[in-house]
Design an enzyme around this catalytic site. Sequence first.
Site, short mmCIF file in Angstrom:
data_model
loop_
_atom_site.label_atom_id
_atom_site.label_comp_id
_atom_site.label_asym_id
_atom_site.label_seq_id
_atom_site.Cartn_x
_atom_site.Cartn_y
_atom_site.Cartn_z
CG PHE A 130 -1.72 1.16 1.67
CD1 PHE A 130 -2.39 1.86 0.63
CD2 PHE A 130 -1.62 1.51 2.80
CE1 PHE A 130 -3.18 3.32 1.10
CE2 PHE A 130 -2.46 2.87 3.24
CZ PHE A 130 -3.13 3.49 2.37
CE1 TYR A 153 4.55 -3.69 11.48
CE2 TYR A 153 3.19 -2.28 13.10
CZ TYR A 153 3.77 -2.57 11.70
OH TYR A 153 3.93 -1.38 10.99
CG ASP A 184 6.75 -6.41 -2.39
OD1 ASP A 184 6.23 -7.47 -1.52
OD2 ASP A 184 6.37 -5.37 -1.84
N GLY A 232 23.49 -2.14 5.88
CA GLY A 232 24.91 -2.42 5.30
C GLY A 232 24.91 -1.91 3.70
CE1 TYR A 255 24.36 -1.30 11.37
CE2 TYR A 255 25.28 -0.41 9.28
CZ TYR A 255 25.09 -1.65 10.19
OH TYR A 255 25.44 -2.83 9.82
#
Length: 331
Positions: free
Chosen positions: A14, A148, A34, A105, A162
């Site tokens: 979506f 989640y 995807d 990465g 990072y």
Amino acid sequence: MARKRVLITGAAGFLGSHLSDRFLAEGYHVIGMDNLITGDLKNIEHLFGNEHFEFSHHDVSKFVHVPGQLDYILHFASPASPIDYLKLPIQTLKVGSLGTHNLLGLAKEKKARFLIASTSEVYGDPLIHPQTEDYWGNVNPIGPRGVYDEAKRFQEAITMAYHTYHGLETRIVRIFNTYGPRMRVNDGRVLPAFFSQAIRGMGLTVFGDGSQTRAFCYVDDLVEGIYRLLLSDETQPVNVGNPSEITIGEFAKEVLDLVDNPEAHIVHRDLPKDDPKVRQPDITRAKNILGWEPKISREEGLKRTYEYFKIAVPAAIESGELEPRAFAKTS
Ligand code: UDP
């Protein structure tokens, strides 16, 4: 000048598909990635003839290789509805953790700016209302939503690491409930559930007594906020959502009024475990830093979304994705 190149993960979903549209419209070259476990190629088939769009069928939880320069990476791959992440708990954890690590990465290697789709779920069942970015949340790590919520919290943590340790350019958007065309009719989220039930002349399944609240943002407003955040200098998390809050019971009535199907009505079902009782973004930071606030009212956004579901619901019945119950009476 050569086009900037952006990798969008979850591009067939979506939000990913709407972001792909926006970046193409802004003159970027878009690589959409995807694995199609919850995404659907239908959402991006209109882009397949576009020479500035490439699709890569890949699971980002595995090593990610993208040839050539990348300027931006937007990580939007994840199951995103409570029903989906209950069905796909391990994949949900992996795409938020391993997937984010792989893409960080890649960003480091390509010297690309990295934006993650975080979520209001990092606030859990919030004890602060509305939610500001400095609230740490109230999350049950081992509840049904934990897969989640904790994946997204880890995603924020590793992205920040990072940024501070490697100096990577990072952006964190905390997305609140968003709706619009291309939501999957049967993804179980409240808006597709109510529209597909109302159009078929069925009971709209209000969970609990319907007093829990949400605040719904139309997708075009969300995409604008994300686009501005990416191009800003802000490395702290930013809430992007529409602060207009409504109870789920009232929301069901709005959908009933709009669809106006005499067969449709409200039914109550049990409230799922750990369902947040309230949710509303405080968007002061987005207003101050990005000059952003939503422009599309729920009335207007729901009308536009209804136009989509009018076509998508019969199509899903035709393809067997949805039961045709009571549909014949509404046509
Ligand atoms: N909900 C509902 N009926 C449905 C689906 C959801 O009443 O058929 C409620 C759900 O309990 C929650 C709210 O609507 O309080 C939003 O649910 P959704 O699954 O869209 O996402 P959430 O905001 O909970 O992540």
